[in-house]
Design an enzyme around this catalytic site. Structure first.
Site, mmCIF file in Angstrom:
data_model
loop_
_atom_site.group_PDB
_atom_site.id
_atom_site.type_symbol
_atom_site.label_atom_id
_atom_site.label_comp_id
_atom_site.label_asym_id
_atom_site.label_seq_id
_atom_site.Cartn_x
_atom_site.Cartn_y
_atom_site.Cartn_z
ATOM 1 C CG ASP A 1 -2.212 0.734 0.986
ATOM 2 O OD1 ASP A 1 -3.251 0.347 1.524
ATOM 3 O OD2 ASP A 1 -2.152 1.744 0.253
ATOM 4 C CD GLU B 1 -7.006 5.299 2.548
ATOM 5 O OE1 GLU B 1 -6.794 5.678 1.399
ATOM 6 O OE2 GLU B 1 -6.088 4.871 3.290
HETATM 7 C C1 GLC Z 1 -4.445 4.153 -0.058
HETATM 8 C C2 GLC Z 1 -5.306 2.950 0.252
HETATM 9 C C3 GLC Z 1 -5.355 1.907 -0.836
HETATM 10 C C4 GLC Z 1 -5.137 2.566 -2.197
HETATM 11 C C5 GLC Z 1 -3.741 3.165 -2.210
HETATM 12 C C6 GLC Z 1 -3.485 3.942 -3.524
HETATM 13 O O1 GLC Z 1 -3.802 4.617 1.101
HETATM 14 O O2 GLC Z 1 -5.066 2.286 1.486
HETATM 15 O O3 GLC Z 1 -6.624 1.253 -0.761
HETATM 16 O O4 GLC Z 1 -5.262 1.598 -3.234
HETATM 17 O O5 GLC Z 1 -3.486 4.020 -1.105
HETATM 18 O O6 GLC Z 1 -4.309 5.057 -3.588
#
Ligand code: GLC
Length: 600
Positions: free
Chosen positions: A296, A490
């Site tokens: 991530d 989030e």
């Molecule tokens: C974010 C998320 C993830 C996402 C990634 C790219 O923090 O946790 O779900 O795909 O970063 O945006």
């Protein structure tokens, strides 16, 4: 080094093509494939210079102007730079298209997963994914960081709406359907690479268990409730992990998914991004996952204040590609040093690159690295939006309907409509829309519930006041009041209080005084506590976060289409029944149980 072109021969097997290409790659070219910067951090020239294998747009990582054509130009620029490298390995451009190609103005935006889960309709989920894939291809994007197969066990979590349901079998079925839809958007001409996330048990974390990483400048922390459970610790036994949270990954792998995104979270105190047992022994060896694992956003940095140690730990645990949005050059330097020192073996690097190339060859990326412009013809078009309207209609859950409040009719007089959400596309879409956190307002083309009601009942039969300020000369037969949550994503959506806002309670009371029957419509990413308004409402509809086609809600409210949605979760009576473990321990049942959903 003699360059064999066998890898370019599409008549050869994927494994033969990988062998041919891998054998002639330099260490720099291999490490480049494992590196994914964010588009604002890298120029096309450096994509070529560093042999970069992937670039992403984070939430809101949009070009200017933000439209399909501009996106296609941006992505094409990066792809052409990748094709100029010695071996011409195409790059994978990745985005979060979690409810349609939601970064792009004009895209078709579907209900978020909690609404799709309420449809229990795998075929519909697959068709929505196909439309999403077609709109991704219109912008040259080949990788979608979706589906989230999260199973939220605590609605205080700001990502609850990214989960389909609190049922591993349902999540497995719908997640697999989404994977199928992305992989074959129109009978197989083009494949979008899904990213099944976030591995694993991201929805099983404990409130207050998120760690802080003071060495990381780019941190998500707050003195408030925010970031109190997202990226936290799943304090569960292995049986729970395997029976609840693992099945959707098995189902996705059976569909041929070739990418998984690791979770920021921990399992009993150990970070997933450094968890060799779960990443390698379970996912790759036991489940036979042949694709690649991507981190991530900057998640490797959380493993240690010493970046070298963090990289070595994570790559050796089984991470294959690093989403390193900013300092990709530091990652490349560290990787090279670690391989030269033997802290990361060349075999581990080759395994990671093999997995990445397998996905690229499987997609046909070498044959068609730049997508056709014709996909733009239907981008956000009527045919796509009709699929989204079908999803909206089927996602609605009728929680309560007394005094024949529904179906709506204007036969006895005008219908009152109150609540800003009734006429706000941004509120209907929620987070992950145009911007990471989403926004109120006319953020993108679409239709509102108010427009839908006017179309169904006639303009003259609908009276709208966001504040519920109606003349009180006589009571209207029926009123529709839209309440719910403002957009979030989030950990910014983590909260210890799921009760309706006081202003919404007041709005219900204000409208209650001027109507005979009151229909409550809730725009939320999760069940909210309704105790303050329950008795005031004759009917209650969970509309979740319906997206750009919220006008379709009206089709169901007036009885033109049936209520079909079923709750994918138990709806708690109060915060005493949150999280799920508290509900199970409660001597009262939920306000509305899993599977609840009335029909007219
Ligand atoms: C974010 C998320 C993830 C996402 C990634 C790219 O923090 O946790 O779900 O795909 O970063 O945006």
């Amino acid at each position: 080094m003699e360059q064999s072109t066998a890898y370019k021969d599409a008549t050869r097997t994927i494994e033969e093509r990988i062998d041919s290409l891998l054998a002639q790659m330099t260490l720099d070219e291999k490490i480049g494939q494992m590196t994914q910067p964010e588009k604002n951090s890298i120029t096309p020239e450096d994509v070529t210079k560093y042999f970069i294998g992937s670039v992403l747009s984070g939430g809101g990582g949009n070009p200017t102007p933000n439209n399909g054509e501009s996106w296609a130009q941006m992505v094409k620029g990066f792809q052409k730079a990748a094709l100029e490298t010695r071996l011409g390995i195409p790059l994978l451009y990745g985005v979060d298209a979690v409810h349609g190609h939601n970064n792009v103005v004009g895209a078709t935006i579907f209900p978020h997963n909690i609404g799709m889960g309420a449809t229990r309709d795998a075929d519909l989920v697959e068709r929505c994914a196909q439309v999403t894939a077609q709109e991704l291809l219109a912008t040259g994007v080949h990788w979608d960081f979706a589906p989230a197969v999260s199973i939220p066990h605590d609605f205080r979590w700001g990502r609850s709406y990214e989960g389909y349901a609190d049922n591993p079998a349902v999540v497995s079925e719908l997640g697999a359907a989404f994977v199928r839809g992305l992989q074959a958007p129109n009978g197989g001409e083009a494949h979008i690479l899904p990213s099944v996330k976030h591995y694993v048990a991201d929805g099983g974390t404990t409130w207050g268990s998120k760690k802080s990483y003071e060495w990381i400048e780019f941190v998500w922390e707050s003195e408030t409730d925010k970031w109190s459970i997202d990226q936290g610790d799943a304090q569960i036994d292995e049986e729970t992990l395997r029976t609840i949270f693992l099945p959707p990954y098995k189902a996705a792998i059976e569909q041929g998914a070739l990418n998984v995104m690791a979770s920021y979270s921990m399992w009993n105190g150990v970070k997933l991004h450094g968890h060799k047992y779960l990443l390698t022994d379970v996912l790759k060896d036991e489940l036979g996952f042949e694709g690649f694992i991507v981190t991530d956003w900057m998640a490797i940095d959380q493993l240690s204040e010493n970046y070298y140690d963090a990289v070595v730990h994570s790559i050796n645990a089984g991470i294959d590609m690093n989403m390193v949005p900013f300092d990709y050059k530091r990652f490349i330097t560290v990787m090279k040093e670690a391989v030269e020192k033997g802290d990361i073996s060349m075999a581990r690097v080759d395994d990671a690159v093999r997995r990445i190339l397998r996905a690229k060859f499987w997609q046909g990326l070498f044959e068609k690295p730049i997508t056709d412009d014709h996909w733009l013809d239907d981008f956000g078009g009527e045919a796509h939006r009709e699929v989204a309207r079908e999803a909206v209609r089927k996602s609605l859950v009728l929680l309560k309907n007394e005094n024949h409040a529904l179906p709506l009719t204007a036969e006895a007089g005008p219908v009152l409509v109150a609540g800003e959400g009734a006429d706000d596309i941004g509120l209907a879409c929620g987070g992950w829309t145009i911007e990471w956190m989403g926004n109120k307002g006319a953020i993108t083309p679409g239709s509102t519930l108010l427009e839908g009601l006017k179309a169904q009942l006639g303009d003259e039969n609908v009276k709208y006041s966001a504040e519920g300020a109606f003349s009180t000369t006589e009571k209207a037969p029926v009123a529709v009041v839209v309440v719910g949550e403002d957009p979030y994503a989030e950990g910014e959506g983590d909260t210890s209080n799921l009760a309706l806002r006081a202003e919404h309670v007041a709005l219900v009371e204000r409208v209650r005084a001027v109507c005979d029957k009151l229909v409550l419509v809730i725009y939320s990413g999760r069940p909210v506590i309704l105790s303050d308004v329950l008795a005031e409402c004759d009917a209650i509809v969970a509309a979740w976060l319906p997206g750009t086609e919220a006008n379709a809600i009206a089709d169901v409210l007036v009885g033109e289409a049936p209520f079909e949605g079923k709750l994918g979760h138990n709806w708690p009576r109060s915060m005493d029944q949150v999280p799920l473990s508290a509900l199970k321990a409660s001597d009262q049942g939920p306000l509305y149980p899993y599977g609840h959903g009335l029909s007219l």
